[in-house]
Structures are given as structure tokens and as C-alpha cells.
Scaffold this active site. Sequence first.
Site, PDB file in Angstrom:
ATOM      1  N   MET A  16      -0.543 -26.538   6.376  1.00 18.23           N
ATOM      2  CA  MET A  16      -1.849 -26.632   7.030  1.00 18.23           C
ATOM      3  C   MET A  16      -2.739 -25.462   6.617  1.00 18.23           C
ATOM      4  O   MET A  16      -3.875 -25.350   7.078  1.00 18.23           O
ATOM      5  CB  MET A  16      -1.670 -26.648   8.546  1.00 18.23           C
ATOM      6  CG  MET A  16      -0.903 -27.880   8.995  1.00 18.23           C
ATOM      7  SD  MET A  16      -0.770 -27.979  10.772  1.00 18.23           S
ATOM      8  CE  MET A  16      -2.311 -28.772  11.155  1.00 18.23           C
ATOM      9  N   SER A  17      -2.238 -24.594   5.750  1.00 22.96           N
ATOM     10  CA  SER A  17      -3.019 -23.422   5.347  1.00 22.96           C
ATOM     11  C   SER A  17      -4.338 -23.780   4.632  1.00 22.96           C
ATOM     12  O   SER A  17      -5.369 -23.159   4.909  1.00 22.96           O
ATOM     13  CB  SER A  17      -2.189 -22.500   4.445  1.00 22.96           C
ATOM     14  OG  SER A  17      -1.153 -21.919   5.194  1.00 22.96           O
ATOM     15  N   THR A  62       4.971 -19.233   0.273  1.00 21.37           N
ATOM     16  CA  THR A  62       5.843 -19.747   1.319  1.00 21.37           C
ATOM     17  C   THR A  62       7.197 -20.120   0.735  1.00 21.37           C
ATOM     18  O   THR A  62       7.486 -19.843  -0.440  1.00 21.37           O
ATOM     19  CB  THR A  62       5.126 -20.877   2.124  1.00 21.37           C
ATOM     20  OG1 THR A  62       5.955 -21.228   3.229  1.00 21.37           O
ATOM     21  CG2 THR A  62       4.832 -22.103   1.293  1.00 21.37           C
ATOM     22  N   LYS A  66       9.282 -16.345  -1.171  1.00 24.13           N
ATOM     23  CA  LYS A  66       8.828 -15.077  -0.566  1.00 24.13           C
ATOM     24  C   LYS A  66       9.539 -13.831  -1.119  1.00 24.13           C
ATOM     25  O   LYS A  66       8.902 -12.790  -1.269  1.00 24.13           O
ATOM     26  CB  LYS A  66       8.988 -15.128   0.959  1.00 24.13           C
ATOM     27  CG  LYS A  66       7.988 -16.057   1.625  1.00 24.13           C
ATOM     28  CD  LYS A  66       8.082 -15.975   3.140  1.00 24.13           C
ATOM     29  CE  LYS A  66       7.143 -17.008   3.753  1.00 24.13           C
ATOM     30  NZ  LYS A  66       7.044 -16.895   5.211  1.00 24.13           N
ATOM     31  N   ASN A  87       4.283 -12.634   1.693  1.00 22.88           N
ATOM     32  CA  ASN A  87       3.660 -13.927   2.023  1.00 22.88           C
ATOM     33  C   ASN A  87       2.177 -13.967   1.647  1.00 22.88           C
ATOM     34  O   ASN A  87       1.540 -15.013   1.750  1.00 22.88           O
ATOM     35  CB  ASN A  87       3.857 -14.294   3.510  1.00 22.88           C
ATOM     36  CG  ASN A  87       2.859 -13.611   4.413  1.00 22.88           C
ATOM     37  OD1 ASN A  87       2.372 -12.527   4.102  1.00 22.88           O
ATOM     38  ND2 ASN A  87       2.527 -14.236   5.528  1.00 22.88           N
ATOM     39  N   ASP A 103       3.670 -11.992   8.263  1.00 22.44           N
ATOM     40  CA  ASP A 103       4.390 -12.871   9.199  1.00 22.44           C
ATOM     41  C   ASP A 103       4.734 -12.169  10.521  1.00 22.44           C
ATOM     42  O   ASP A 103       4.460 -12.695  11.602  1.00 22.44           O
ATOM     43  CB  ASP A 103       5.686 -13.387   8.567  1.00 22.44           C
ATOM     44  CG  ASP A 103       5.431 -14.461   7.515  1.00 22.44           C
ATOM     45  OD1 ASP A 103       4.400 -15.145   7.601  1.00 22.44           O
ATOM     46  OD2 ASP A 103       6.269 -14.613   6.607  1.00 22.44           O
ATOM     47  N   ARG A 153      24.241 -17.889  14.333  1.00 23.03           N
ATOM     48  CA  ARG A 153      25.398 -18.763  14.112  1.00 23.03           C
ATOM     49  C   ARG A 153      26.466 -18.008  13.321  1.00 23.03           C
ATOM     50  O   ARG A 153      27.631 -18.015  13.668  1.00 23.03           O
ATOM     51  CB  ARG A 153      24.936 -20.011  13.346  1.00 23.03           C
ATOM     52  CG  ARG A 153      26.036 -20.940  12.968  1.00 23.03           C
ATOM     53  CD  ARG A 153      25.489 -22.153  12.269  1.00 23.03           C
ATOM     54  NE  ARG A 153      24.791 -21.836  11.017  1.00 23.03           N
ATOM     55  CZ  ARG A 153      24.229 -22.727  10.214  1.00 23.03           C
ATOM     56  NH1 ARG A 153      24.266 -23.999  10.537  1.00 23.03           N
ATOM     57  NH2 ARG A 153      23.632 -22.364   9.110  1.00 23.03           N
ATOM     58  N   GLU A 156      28.258 -12.285  11.521  1.00 25.55           N
ATOM     59  CA  GLU A 156      28.235 -11.162  10.580  1.00 25.55           C
ATOM     60  C   GLU A 156      26.799 -10.814  10.141  1.00 25.55           C
ATOM     61  O   GLU A 156      26.442  -9.643  10.005  1.00 25.55           O
ATOM     62  CB  GLU A 156      29.125 -11.527   9.375  1.00 25.55           C
ATOM     63  CG  GLU A 156      29.324 -10.429   8.354  1.00 25.55           C
ATOM     64  CD  GLU A 156      29.653  -9.074   8.996  1.00 25.55           C
ATOM     65  OE1 GLU A 156      29.085  -8.079   8.508  1.00 25.55           O
ATOM     66  OE2 GLU A 156      30.423  -9.005   9.973  1.00 25.55           O
ATOM     67  N   ILE A 217       9.347 -20.035  16.804  1.00 24.81           N
ATOM     68  CA  ILE A 217       8.382 -19.942  15.706  1.00 24.81           C
ATOM     69  C   ILE A 217       8.019 -21.326  15.151  1.00 24.81           C
ATOM     70  O   ILE A 217       7.113 -21.460  14.349  1.00 24.81           O
ATOM     71  CB  ILE A 217       8.846 -18.991  14.567  1.00 24.81           C
ATOM     72  CG1 ILE A 217      10.076 -19.540  13.840  1.00 24.81           C
ATOM     73  CG2 ILE A 217       9.105 -17.604  15.094  1.00 24.81           C
ATOM     74  CD1 ILE A 217      10.346 -18.800  12.527  1.00 24.81           C
ATOM     75  N   TYR A 219       6.317 -24.964  15.197  1.00 20.58           N
ATOM     76  CA  TYR A 219       5.152 -25.548  15.881  1.00 20.58           C
ATOM     77  C   TYR A 219       5.028 -27.056  15.669  1.00 20.58           C
ATOM     78  O   TYR A 219       4.089 -27.681  16.164  1.00 20.58           O
ATOM     79  CB  TYR A 219       3.845 -24.834  15.516  1.00 20.58           C
ATOM     80  CG  TYR A 219       3.489 -24.817  14.053  1.00 20.58           C
ATOM     81  CD1 TYR A 219       3.855 -23.753  13.261  1.00 20.58           C
ATOM     82  CD2 TYR A 219       2.767 -25.857  13.480  1.00 20.58           C
ATOM     83  CE1 TYR A 219       3.532 -23.718  11.925  1.00 20.58           C
ATOM     84  CE2 TYR A 219       2.428 -25.832  12.141  1.00 20.58           C
ATOM     85  CZ  TYR A 219       2.814 -24.754  11.372  1.00 20.58           C
ATOM     86  OH  TYR A 219       2.489 -24.731  10.040  1.00 20.58           O
TER      87      TYR A 219
HETATM   88  P1  ATR Z   1      13.931 -17.998   7.461  1.00 20.45           P
HETATM   89  O1  ATR Z   1      13.294 -17.225   6.358  1.00 20.45           O
HETATM   90  O2  ATR Z   1      13.116 -19.130   7.995  1.00 20.45           O
HETATM   91  O3  ATR Z   1      14.439 -17.115   8.571  1.00 20.45           O
HETATM   92  P2  ATR Z   1      16.619 -18.187   6.420  1.00 20.45           P
HETATM   93  O4  ATR Z   1      16.508 -16.796   5.915  1.00 20.45           O
HETATM   94  O5  ATR Z   1      17.246 -19.219   5.544  1.00 20.45           O
HETATM   95  O6  ATR Z   1      15.190 -18.762   6.813  1.00 20.45           O
HETATM   96  O7  ATR Z   1      17.401 -18.147   7.839  1.00 20.45           O
HETATM   97  C1  ATR Z   1      17.687 -19.296   8.553  1.00 20.45           C
HETATM   98  C2  ATR Z   1      18.241 -18.934   9.929  1.00 20.45           C
HETATM   99  O8  ATR Z   1      18.428 -20.146  10.676  1.00 20.45           O
HETATM  100  C3  ATR Z   1      19.595 -18.252   9.886  1.00 20.45           C
HETATM  101  O9  ATR Z   1      19.722 -17.373  10.965  1.00 20.45           O
HETATM  102  C4  ATR Z   1      20.556 -19.454  10.058  1.00 20.45           C
HETATM  103  O10 ATR Z   1      21.823 -19.139  10.561  1.00 20.45           O
HETATM  104  P3  ATR Z   1      23.032 -18.741   9.538  1.00 20.45           P
HETATM  105  O11 ATR Z   1      22.782 -17.317   9.144  1.00 20.45           O
HETATM  106  O12 ATR Z   1      24.257 -18.929  10.333  1.00 20.45           O
HETATM  107  O13 ATR Z   1      22.936 -19.693   8.372  1.00 20.45           O
HETATM  108  C5  ATR Z   1      19.783 -20.246  11.070  1.00 20.45           C
HETATM  109  N1  ATR Z   1      20.206 -21.648  11.111  1.00 20.45           N
HETATM  110  C6  ATR Z   1      19.916 -22.608  10.202  1.00 20.45           C
HETATM  111  N2  ATR Z   1      20.483 -23.782  10.571  1.00 20.45           N
HETATM  112  C7  ATR Z   1      21.138 -23.559  11.752  1.00 20.45           C
HETATM  113  C8  ATR Z   1      21.905 -24.377  12.648  1.00 20.45           C
HETATM  114  N3  ATR Z   1      22.102 -25.676  12.411  1.00 20.45           N
HETATM  115  N4  ATR Z   1      22.393 -23.806  13.771  1.00 20.45           N
HETATM  116  C9  ATR Z   1      22.185 -22.495  14.030  1.00 20.45           C
HETATM  117  N5  ATR Z   1      21.473 -21.669  13.219  1.00 20.45           N
HETATM  118  C10 ATR Z   1      20.969 -22.186  12.093  1.00 20.45           C
END
Ligand code: ATR
Length: 276
Positions: A16-17, A62, A66, A87, A103, A153, A156, A217, A219
Amino acid sequence: MKKWYAVIGDPIAQSMSPEMHDAWFRENGINASYIPVHVKVDQLKEAVESLKKLGCSGWNVTVPHKTAIIPFIDKLDETARRMNAVNTVKVLEDGTLYGMNTDGQGFVRSLQEVYDCGETIGNVLVIGAGGAASGISFALEDAGFGPITFTNRTFEKAHRLSSGFSRSSALSFKDAESLLDKFGLIVQTTSVGMNFAQSGIPLDPSGISDGTIVTDIIYNPLETDFLRIARIAGGRTLNGIGMFVHQGALAFELWTGITPDTKKMIQSISTKLGGN
Ligand code: ATR
């Protein structure tokens, strides 16, 4: 001469930018336009060179570029360097490419615009440990929020991210769920709940205290299941439109020196996406 700006990403059609920046150019009487450019991972270097050669004055970056764009940027601002992600790019008079990241600050501005975030906020819980989580958390820390606890999730990754912050710690989803009432602000940064990506909730926010500020985050949809459950549990909620608009407004300011009307834009995007 008419200036032009762009957003590069893959996919890009949904962005939408272009609509947002074109509206701001019109509103402010600026002779410029903004276009979406579909750039695949293996075309990034070529795309940056072409944008520069063709006289683009600046562009947004995007997913998934990035971090990958950093080697092609001449100068990074402090935030982009710390986040290891860009960004927004501005082409300076001498052709230098200046990269920044709006961001995190966009998130903080959108939060402060809607809620009075005084000292009473206390502990912050960030859900997720990816790029969005780290950018938002750096900006929150800079704005005086914290301590920040991370939950993810993959535990670590939350642990690793927390080591870059003062007074910070990490929790598993299960432990975070049982301690939700200890947090005054909860920030959902994962892609879970996004239309066409993943449905569901990353963790159940039912256990929050009344009045906790709960943000997502995402929308689209305007209200994720996560936000809906938090709202029903007594949370003061906020979706991702404000962050999207404010990160764009900060880029617009960098390019033009003008602060655009963010309130009207948030309203107009909410209406378009089905809100009020
Ligand atoms: P962004 O730049 O949008 O933060 P990213 O760096 O790929 O994208 O990070 C995605 C985040 O969404 C991570 O915290 C990921 O968890 P993992 O580190 O365990 O992969 C989280 N995420 C994505 N799918 C998920 C799911 N189905 N359940 C829980 N967390 C999820």
C-alpha cells in the site's frame, strides 16, 4: 523535473506504500510519484544499480531485501547499522546511497500517538525474535521502555536477541503465557494471524491484566485473533496500520523534509481495509 521514488520487494503487488506516498505528494503539492518494483533475490544488485542510473531519488525496501541490500548501500545511519536492516534509501546529491531504518521508530510513534505510555507501562513482552522484533525493541529501548522480555517459538533465538538488551530475558511461549499479567505492554511481531500467511495465534493472550496495551504489527486483517482475544480479556489494543503509516512518514520526511498527515492516512487505510 518530476522526481520519482519506489518500493522494492518480492512479492510487491500487495504493497500500500505507492498509494500512501502518492497521496502525500499530492496533498503537499510535490511533483513526484512512487512506484512498486518487483525485485527477485538474485536481481537485487542489478536493481539497485538501475534505480540509481534511472534517476530514482529514493526507495523503500521490503521483504526479503532489508538485510541483503546492505552491501550495496554507501552509508548507513546508526539505527540501520544496529538492526542490520534497511527499509529506506535516499540518493544524496552526489549519488551516495544513504540507508536508514524507520520501522522501529514508526512503531513507537504509532504507539505513543494512541496511548499515553508513561512510566506505568513497566515490563514489555515482545513475541517473536526476527527482524521486526529486533527493530521495534531497539526503538522501544531508545524511547525509554523496558525491561524487555522476549518470547519466541524457537527459544534459542529469543535468548540470543535478549542478550543485546539491558535487563532483558527470554521465556518459552508456555512460560510467557503463565506470566502475562506481569506485562504492561505486549508486542506481537510474528507473521501468525496474517491473511494468506498463517492463521491462528502465536500464544494465548487471555491471561493479561485489565488495561494492558496489546499490539500486533499485522494490519490485514485489521484485528487478528490474537488482538481480538486480548481485547475481550480487557486489553487496550492496537493493530499495525499506525506502524506502517509512521514508518512511511519518516521515509517521506527524509526525502522531502515535510511531515505528512499520518492521522488522515491511518483513517483512510482502516476504512479501505474494512474498519471505520
Ligand atoms: P520479520 O522480519 O517479519 O520479523 P523473520 O525475521 O523471518 O520476519 O521472523 C519471523 C518471526 O515469526 C520469528 O520470530 C518466527 O519464529 P521462529 O524464530 O521460531 O521461526 C515467528 N514465526 C513465524 N511463523 C511462526 C509460527 N507458525 N508460530 C510461531 N512463531 C512463528
